[in-house]
Structure formats: C-alpha cells, structure tokens
Design a protein around this motif. Structure first.
Motif, PDB file in Angstrom:
ATOM      1  N   UNK A  88       0.681  -1.232  -0.099  1.00 28.75           N
ATOM      2  CA  UNK A  88       0.061   0.188   0.039  1.00 28.75           C
ATOM      3  C   UNK A  88       0.763   1.147   0.123  1.00 28.75           C
ATOM      4  N   UNK A  89       0.839   2.128  -1.110  1.00 26.26           N
ATOM      5  CA  UNK A  89       1.562   3.265  -1.169  1.00 26.26           C
ATOM      6  C   UNK A  89       0.766   4.281  -1.920  1.00 26.26           C
ATOM      7  N   UNK A  90      -0.306   4.201  -1.786  1.00 26.99           N
ATOM      8  CA  UNK A  90      -1.433   5.257  -2.179  1.00 26.99           C
ATOM      9  C   UNK A  90      -2.380   5.400  -0.989  1.00 26.99           C
ATOM     10  N   UNK A  91      -1.780   6.299  -0.261  1.00 27.17           N
ATOM     11  CA  UNK A  91      -2.479   6.476   1.108  1.00 27.17           C
ATOM     12  C   UNK A  91      -3.123   7.688   1.343  1.00 27.17           C
ATOM     13  N   UNK A  92      -4.336   7.539   1.761  1.00 25.99           N
ATOM     14  CA  UNK A  92      -5.047   9.110   2.147  1.00 25.99           C
ATOM     15  C   UNK A  92      -5.467   8.627   3.525  1.00 25.99           C
ATOM     16  N   UNK A  93      -5.530   9.828   4.170  1.00 31.85           N
ATOM     17  CA  UNK A  93      -5.746   9.913   5.711  1.00 31.85           C
ATOM     18  C   UNK A  93      -5.679  11.032   6.249  1.00 31.85           C
ATOM     19  N   UNK A  94      -6.142  11.003   7.685  1.00 31.94           N
ATOM     20  CA  UNK A  94      -6.316  12.416   8.622  1.00 31.94           C
ATOM     21  C   UNK A  94      -5.089  12.314   9.627  1.00 31.94           C
ATOM     22  N   UNK A  95      -4.602  13.527   9.715  1.00 34.37           N
ATOM     23  CA  UNK A  95      -3.549  13.550  10.801  1.00 34.37           C
ATOM     24  C   UNK A  95      -4.159  13.540  12.317  1.00 34.37           C
ATOM     25  N   UNK A  96      -3.391  12.555  12.813  1.00 37.45           N
ATOM     26  CA  UNK A  96      -4.051  12.622  14.298  1.00 37.45           C
ATOM     27  C   UNK A  96      -3.049  12.748  15.409  1.00 37.45           C
ATOM     28  N   UNK A  97      -2.022  13.106  15.045  1.00 34.81           N
ATOM     29  CA  UNK A  97      -0.918  13.401  16.034  1.00 34.81           C
ATOM     30  C   UNK A  97       0.019  14.114  15.294  1.00 34.81           C
ATOM     31  N   UNK A  98       0.894  14.783  16.071  1.00 38.03           N
ATOM     32  CA  UNK A  98       2.311  15.548  15.224  1.00 38.03           C
ATOM     33  C   UNK A  98       3.156  15.618  16.328  1.00 38.03           C
ATOM     34  N   UNK A  99       4.525  15.280  15.866  1.00 39.47           N
ATOM     35  CA  UNK A  99       5.545  15.611  16.713  1.00 39.47           C
ATOM     36  C   UNK A  99       5.697  17.248  17.007  1.00 39.47           C
ATOM     37  N   UNK A 100       6.750  17.613  17.760  1.00 34.49           N
ATOM     38  CA  UNK A 100       6.814  18.935  18.408  1.00 34.49           C
ATOM     39  C   UNK A 100       7.315  19.814  17.417  1.00 34.49           C
ATOM     40  N   UNK A 101       8.179  19.130  16.332  1.00 32.73           N
ATOM     41  CA  UNK A 101       8.691  20.222  15.098  1.00 32.73           C
ATOM     42  C   UNK A 101       7.867  20.145  14.038  1.00 32.73           C
TER      43      UNK A 101
END
Lengths: 354, 354
Positions: free
Chosen positions: A63-76
């Motif tokens: 699977x390398x055609x990925x659509x999604x939603x951001x649920x967490x992000x790192x500090x930077x």
C-alpha cells in the motif's frame, strides 16, 4: 506513544494476504501520525507480496497510495496540523542531501529513497509497512497536503499512478498543443489520459484490443490506435512528441519509434523487473533524434504540484472501492485487468474487523 | 556551362574505386560551383560504395566532407562570392519547408534531405555525386563558409565527423562542468574529445583496448575507462550527463546505462544499419530517468556554428592526407582503425591524373 495497528500482510510469496497486528515505530519530533482512510491498490503491491522481483522480506504490508487524516504531530512538525487531510505516496524518506534530492528528485535519491513498504527506516532500521493498515507514521517532509476539493477515495491513486504519469508529462514539457500518446489503459494509463488532456495536449490512446474507444474518449483521448494494426500505426507515423508506455510486461517497443516526431521520446514507466532486456532497433532513433527513456514515480514537490493541479482541474482517479477483506480477489481481478481503473481499499472495513 | 569532372567511383559492391568521368548538372541561379581541394573519408563512404545498407545505386562517387573554393556563382547567389573558401557536408538540399527544416534540422527533413552522394537532385532528378571529384555544384543554402583561420585539410572532417559530435553536445546542452563520455576513439570520437573539452566539459574516453591514454589526454580527455573492465566501469557509475557512443558496429549498450547520472542520456551516433536490434535493460533507465537516444549529423546552421567555434578555439581534425589513388588502400586501413584519425584526400592528386 505506542501505535498498535491492524493490517493486511503477505507472509510468504504464495500465501494470501491476511490480518496482521504490529506496532508502528515511535513517532519522532518531525513525525506525523496519520489515521488511514483509503489505500489504493497498485500492481507493485502484488509484485512485492508475491516476491516477483526477488527481494521481498516478509511480512509485507503493501500500500503506497495512502489517504488519511492527521491524528498526532511531533513537536517540530510545521507543515501539517491535527485534522488535516493528507496523502502518502511511494516514499517515506530519502537522504535529502544528494544531488538528486536537492533537485527535488527524491525518487532518484543516490543513496536510495525509503519505500513506504519493504524498506528499512533510515533512523531506527525497522521495516517499513504500507497503507493496508489503520495508521502510519511518516516524517513531515514526505506527507502531502490534500486540497479540500479532492474526493478522498479518488485521490488515493494520484499518489502513485497519478504522479508516475505527471512526472514525465512535466519533465518532457507537455503543454497546449503537445501531441501525447499513452500506451495501455489501466491504472496508470487512465490517469495519463486525464492529466495530458488537462495540460492541453492532443492525446491518443494506444491499445492492443478494440472496445476502449468510449472510455478513452471520456477520459480525454482524441483517438484510439490499435497497436497491433500496422495501417493504424502507420497513420500516426511521426506524430508524437511524447509517448508514455505504461505496459508492465515484456512487449515490443519498436513499433512506437516510427510514431515519434523528430526529437520525440518514448518513456517507459511500466517497470519490467530488474533483468528484462528489450530489443531496440536503433537506426530509427538515429534518423530523427528520437529517444527511449525511463521514468520512476515523482518527487515530493511535483507530487504536491500534481495534487493541486488535480484539485484545480477537478481530476481524480476512476476507482472501485473495496473492503480490505476483498484484497485477494482484487489481486486476481487486477491480473486480468478487470478493474476500471483502480481498486481502492476503504480502511474502515479493516478497522471494523474483529 | 558544362562542368565535366574526373572522379573516383565504385561501379559495383565488389569493385575497387577507380577513375570515372561525368558531367555535373548545369548550375542554376542559386548554385555555387566549387573547385574541390580536399575530401574527407568517412566510414559511410565505404558502406555505400560496398552497398552494405542495400540501397546503393551505381556508380557511387563518395565523399561528404568537402573543402573547396568558389569558382562560379549563379545570378541569385548572395551568401558566398568568387574565391571564398567553403565547405559542403552530408547534405546538398532538403525540402526547406517541413517542421524539421524550419527548425534548422534539415538532417531530419520530413521529406528526406538530399544526400551529397547517392541521392537524386530535387529539381532535375539527376544522381548526386560526392567529393571524390574535381568540382561540385551546390545550392547556396547548403554551402558552409570556412573561417580563414581553419586549416583546409584539417577542416574537411568537421563537415561530417565534427558536426555529428557537435549536434548532440549542443542539443543536450553540454557546457562548463558537464560530465561527458565518448565511446570509441576514431574519426568521430577524436572530434568528440576535442569539442567537448573546448565546451568546458570534463571528458572521459571509453575504449575497448588499452594504449589510448596518451592520445586521449592530448585530445582533451581527463581519463580513459576500459569499457570491458567491470571495476573501471563501476568507478564511473552515475557520473555522466551525456555519453556519445560512436561505435559503428553491434555492441552491448547496457554497461553504459549505470554510468549515466540521473537524467543522463546515452546518444548513439554510430549508425548500425537499418535492421540492427540491440537488447536494452530498461529497469536501469526507469530507476534514474535515463535515456538512450539517436542523433544524426547536424543541420546547416549548427554546422556553421561549429565551424566558427572550431576557428575560434583552434580546433581541427587530426588527419592523414592521401592521394586519390590511395583510396582503396585507405578503406582497408580504415576497416582496421589504422588511421589517426581521418583520411583526407588531396584532390590535387586527382586533378593531376591523366
């Protein structure tokens, strides 16, 4: 933060894909955690699942055609924020320092880009696993922003099939009035017709078999040429500035060389495996300064450019949405070209599986 | 005005070249009559004399690297005047109206350019005969002006060998810092080294056999790579923006693909005959956006540009001047690559023959 996910994996070249639990790597400060919504199904998924190219390491989560939603992000993380609709394509990292990377050609990274599945993470060496899963962790520079206009399922195939066609169309400067040929009407080919048409080109589909006329015209072609018909091939002699050949198995390239205009290029994007050799009649290339070239997916900047272009022009892939549990059947149908024109997995079906 | 000339011609594929008298076509208002002083000896001369490509019409008067002096001009001739030193290359006419001609690519004329020998004149249909003769009649637009600095004998090979290398060097934008490889050190190859070096490139010679080091360096190469030595080939992996392959017989192209940089091009200028097919491993082209292309001599404008560049940079071919009567022996030596690096016929020797 421990991200345990369900996925579908192949455990050997001959076993069907089935449920597989694993833990994603711990997010780093520049990482984005993505809840996967849709994953397109590419021929490469099948090739790697079945070890057709000889280098697969199991288990394989394709699977390398990925659509999604951001649920967490790192500090930077600065490029995306919580809740953003995003995409991930064929690469999740590259050296970012070589000549190719500095030109935005991460797909040609001189040290080898990190594939979305089947590679090793550059930092901790853990195996990368793809989009047939609930979540993925990706460094922000390899996360694409999805314009709000784009349909989620229809956007998934843009991340590989779309950019694989977009990159040569742009590199060889297709614009209004260009004469473009697309060989093969599959996942890649149907995107080629749409994108070339939207760039203003006069587009021709080359096909082995009749019966594609109606679909081809709907997708952007002005005409269909049956590649095995010598009279039809002769009728387009010297016509094309660019022909993009999407066919992923051995076939004769020589009939396309006379169809090129002086200075024209035949670009191969259908990867034929590491050892395939194709006989090429070079005299027709000398007499007309014609070229045969290869092209591999696209870089991150051009992928974003393509997504924005598609949103602007109202372009997405023609897809058949399936459940995760149908993947093995979908592979068999894909082998018979029985899909118009790309399967996309609704990952909700995986999430719902006990 | 009847222009009766002596020449050397082949009368069959197997007969040696010998004295042949014929009458040049009557000059037309735009024609230039040229007293030939020197004629270079190209591999093509031998191929056509011996009907290696299957389309020769006898008698054949070879020679398309012609240097001479203008002795008469038609009423409408404005580009040259009596006494001018001029050159004639591989073409004496073209349709001048097709897309290729309008771009200055007469060598790719869509209706077929008129070759200096072995073609039919576009106006009166008489056979064209080349430079192994005392005089030639050529329409002014296909006459090149020879800068006064250029040595006459050394300039002859520029008209075919020189421009055959110049055209791809310019088309693929070789400039200061470009990394260029030249395959084969013959008439074409030695001009490739000189021209690429003068354009500011870092130049490498690929050769099958050792012993070329000293000459290659003198001609402009920074290094010599033995193409059959895998370790040496590996040492230049990913190096070249452009490789120009001058080898005029069947050989394996695949070792040169890994030597190309991302986006690099292997250009074939050694014409292999109409049917030669070469097996090409396409995967190495896809992974690196590499190309194989052909290139055929050059157009009239770029030929003039090349002559002016050579005069400016003090470049001419390394030649061995022979008498017309030595041509059959020269052909045999050329087949053994026993010439550094181009035979040039002093046409005074033909003029003196009874």
């Amino acid at each position: 933060m421990t991200i345990a996910v369900k996925s579908y994996a192949a455990h050997s070249p001959t076993s069907p894909l089935g449920l597989f639990h694993f833990v994603r790597r711990d997010p780093r400060p520049e990482d984005v955690v993505i809840e996967i919504l849709y994953a397109g199904v590419c021929h490469t998924d099948l090739h790697v699942a079945r070890n057709d190219w000889g280098w697969s390491q199991y288990p394989v989560v394709p699977g390398h055609e990925i659509i999604g939603r951001v649920t967490a992000v790192g500090d930077k993380v600065t490029r995306v924020k919580l809740g953003d609709r995003v995409g991930v394509g064929c690469m999740v990292d590259a050296c970012r320092d070589c000549g190719a990377c500095r030109k935005g050609w991460e797909q040609y990274c001189e040290k080898g880009s990190t594939s979305t599945y089947g590679s090793k993470d550059r930092v901790d060496g853990t195996p990368t696993h793809g989009g047939y899963s609930e979540q993925i962790v990706v460094t922000q520079d390899f996360v694409l922003k999805l314009p709000s206009k784009l349909d989620l399922a229809g956007a998934a195939p843009l991340l590989c099939a779309g950019v694989t066609m977009w990159s040569p169309l742009r590199h060889w400067r297709v614009a209004t009035g260009s004469r473009v040929g697309i060989v093969g009407l599959g996942g890649l080919g149907h995107m080629g017709l749409k994108l070339a048409k939207a760039l203003g080109a006069d587009v021709t589909l080359f096909s082995r078999s009749p019966g594609k006329e109606e679909d081809a015209r709907r997708l952007g072609a002005e005409r269909v040429v049956i590649s095995s018909d010598k009279a039809q091939m002769k009728s387009v002699a010297g016509r094309f500035d660019l022909i993009i050949d999407t066919v992923p198995y051995e076939h004769d390239l020589n009939p396309y060389i006379p169809a090129l205009a002086t200075g024209g290029t035949l670009v191969l994007v259908g990867y034929l495996g590491p050892l395939q050799q194709t006989p090429v009649r070079t005299s027709g290339m000398v007499v007309g300064r014609k070229a045969i070239a290869g092209s591999l997916i696209g870089g991150i900047v051009e992928t974003q450019e393509m997504l924005d272009f598609c949103a602007d022009k109202g372009i997405s892939a023609d897809v058949e949405v399936i459940n995760m549990q149908q993947i093995n059947e979908a592979y068999e149908r894909m082998l018979k070209s029985d899909v118009k024109y790309r399967f996309v997995i609704d990952i909700a079906s995986l999430r719902a599986q006990a």
